[in-house]
Design a protein around this motif. Structure first.
Motif, PDB file in Angstrom:
ATOM      1  N   THR A  68      -3.367  -4.158  -0.289  1.00  0.00           N
ATOM      2  CA  THR A  68      -3.490  -4.347  -1.745  1.00  0.00           C
ATOM      3  C   THR A  68      -3.433  -5.819  -2.157  1.00  0.00           C
ATOM      4  O   THR A  68      -3.761  -6.156  -3.289  1.00  0.00           O
TER       5      THR A  68
ATOM      6  N   GLU B  89       0.869  -1.184   0.000  1.00  0.00           N
ATOM      7  CA  GLU B  89       0.000   0.000   0.000  1.00  0.00           C
ATOM      8  C   GLU B  89       0.910   1.240   0.000  1.00  0.00           C
ATOM      9  O   GLU B  89       0.602   2.252  -0.611  1.00  0.00           O
TER      10      GLU B  89
ATOM     11  N   THR C  26       1.547  -8.535  -0.747  1.00  0.00           N
ATOM     12  CA  THR C  26       2.344  -9.383   0.148  1.00  0.00           C
ATOM     13  C   THR C  26       1.903 -10.842   0.049  1.00  0.00           C
ATOM     14  O   THR C  26       2.736 -11.756  -0.019  1.00  0.00           O
TER      15      THR C  26
ATOM     16  N   ASP D 290      -1.527  -9.677   9.660  1.00  0.00           N
ATOM     17  CA  ASP D 290      -2.425  -8.813  10.432  1.00  0.00           C
ATOM     18  C   ASP D 290      -3.395  -8.044   9.546  1.00  0.00           C
ATOM     19  O   ASP D 290      -4.573  -7.926   9.869  1.00  0.00           O
TER      20      ASP D 290
HETATM   21  P1  AMP Z   1      -0.462  -5.425   1.061  1.00  0.00           P
HETATM   22  O1  AMP Z   1       0.691  -6.191   0.524  1.00  0.00           O
HETATM   23  O2  AMP Z   1      -0.675  -4.122   0.345  1.00  0.00           O
HETATM   24  O3  AMP Z   1      -1.717  -6.250   1.165  1.00  0.00           O
HETATM   25  O4  AMP Z   1      -0.056  -4.955   2.530  1.00  0.00           O
HETATM   26  C1  AMP Z   1      -0.134  -5.840   3.589  1.00  0.00           C
HETATM   27  C2  AMP Z   1       1.085  -5.752   4.462  1.00  0.00           C
HETATM   28  O5  AMP Z   1       1.421  -4.414   4.799  1.00  0.00           O
HETATM   29  C3  AMP Z   1       0.817  -6.476   5.759  1.00  0.00           C
HETATM   30  O6  AMP Z   1       1.983  -7.225   6.096  1.00  0.00           O
HETATM   31  C4  AMP Z   1       0.530  -5.373   6.752  1.00  0.00           C
HETATM   32  O7  AMP Z   1       1.169  -5.656   7.975  1.00  0.00           O
HETATM   33  C5  AMP Z   1       1.061  -4.111   6.127  1.00  0.00           C
HETATM   34  N1  AMP Z   1       0.056  -3.035   6.040  1.00  0.00           N
HETATM   35  C6  AMP Z   1      -0.459  -2.514   4.906  1.00  0.00           C
HETATM   36  N2  AMP Z   1      -1.305  -1.523   5.173  1.00  0.00           N
HETATM   37  C7  AMP Z   1      -1.360  -1.413   6.503  1.00  0.00           C
HETATM   38  C8  AMP Z   1      -2.077  -0.573   7.417  1.00  0.00           C
HETATM   39  N3  AMP Z   1      -2.942   0.373   6.984  1.00  0.00           N
HETATM   40  N4  AMP Z   1      -1.892  -0.763   8.739  1.00  0.00           N
HETATM   41  C9  AMP Z   1      -1.033  -1.709   9.179  1.00  0.00           C
HETATM   42  N5  AMP Z   1      -0.327  -2.520   8.391  1.00  0.00           N
HETATM   43  C10 AMP Z   1      -0.478  -2.383   7.069  1.00  0.00           C
END
Ligand code: AMP
Length: 187
Positions: free
Chosen positions: A140, A112, A143, A136
């Protein structure tokens, strides 16, 4: 699919609502960071969310259907390790580039905020292993997608992804195709 049923899930959702703190503009302007540290510090809340996350590793009769549980650095480690113990499986870390000491597979992905590379020891997942991913927050989906690719490079199969909080407005679920996603709360 948002699934998991009964008491563990109800207690987990209540704990999430009470104990996850929104931190505006962290780590950069426009991002609302979901801080789970108060949840982790609460024994009953932590216990409830681990039990609810672990449900994704069982079939309808309660039988464990996974061989390994993977957590993604860093908060995924904290949640996935007790989930693995609850299911009676091993725990495997997926780490950021350069942290694992032996031969790795590597995949780059978008977050993100920013981008990164994730790595997995080549021998951490055996061919044919069925794997549950735990983290957690689903933002997007980058990950999870990268981690699924790492597992497949080892010859394993990701059977589900279990997550505390799903940021629905980012539609990460759509990026995950046919992968079953079990989220305890959608925001
Ligand atoms: P994504 O790959 O964009 O789905 O992002 C997920 C990863 O980023 C996870 O490992 C989360 O721990 C972290 N993450 C993304 N956005 C947030 C948020 N708003 N608050 C806390 N952690 C986030």
């Amino acid at each position: 699919m948002t699934q998991g049923s009964g008491e563990p899930r109800t207690a987990a959702v209540e704990a999430l609502q009470r104990l996850v703190v929104d931190v505006p503009d962290y780590p950069e302007p426009g991002i609302v960071f979901k801080d789970i540290t108060p949840l982790l510090a609460d024994h009953d809340g932590f216990t409830a969310v681990v039990a609810a996350l672990a449900e994704a590793g069982r079939d309808a009769d309660g039988r464990v259907v996974v061989d390994k549980v993977i957590g993604m650095e860093a908060r995924g480690f904290i949640l996935a390790a007790p989930v693995a113990l609850a299911l009676g499986t091993g725990f495997v870390p997926v780490r950021k580039a350069g942290k694992l000491p032996r031969a790795t597979h590597a995949v780059s992905y978008d977050l993100e905020y920013g981008s990164a590379t994730l790595e997995l020891h080549t021998d951490a997942i055996a061919p044919g292993d069925r794997v549950l991913l735990v983290d957690d927050v689903l933002a997007t989906g980058g990950t999870v997608r990268a981690t699924r690719e790492l597992v497949e490079q080892c010859g394993g199969e990701v059977v589900a992804f279990s997550v505390l909080l799903e940021l629905g407005f980012l539609d990460g679920r759509a990026a995950l195709g046919d992968l079953p996603v079990v989220s305890l709360q959608t925001i």
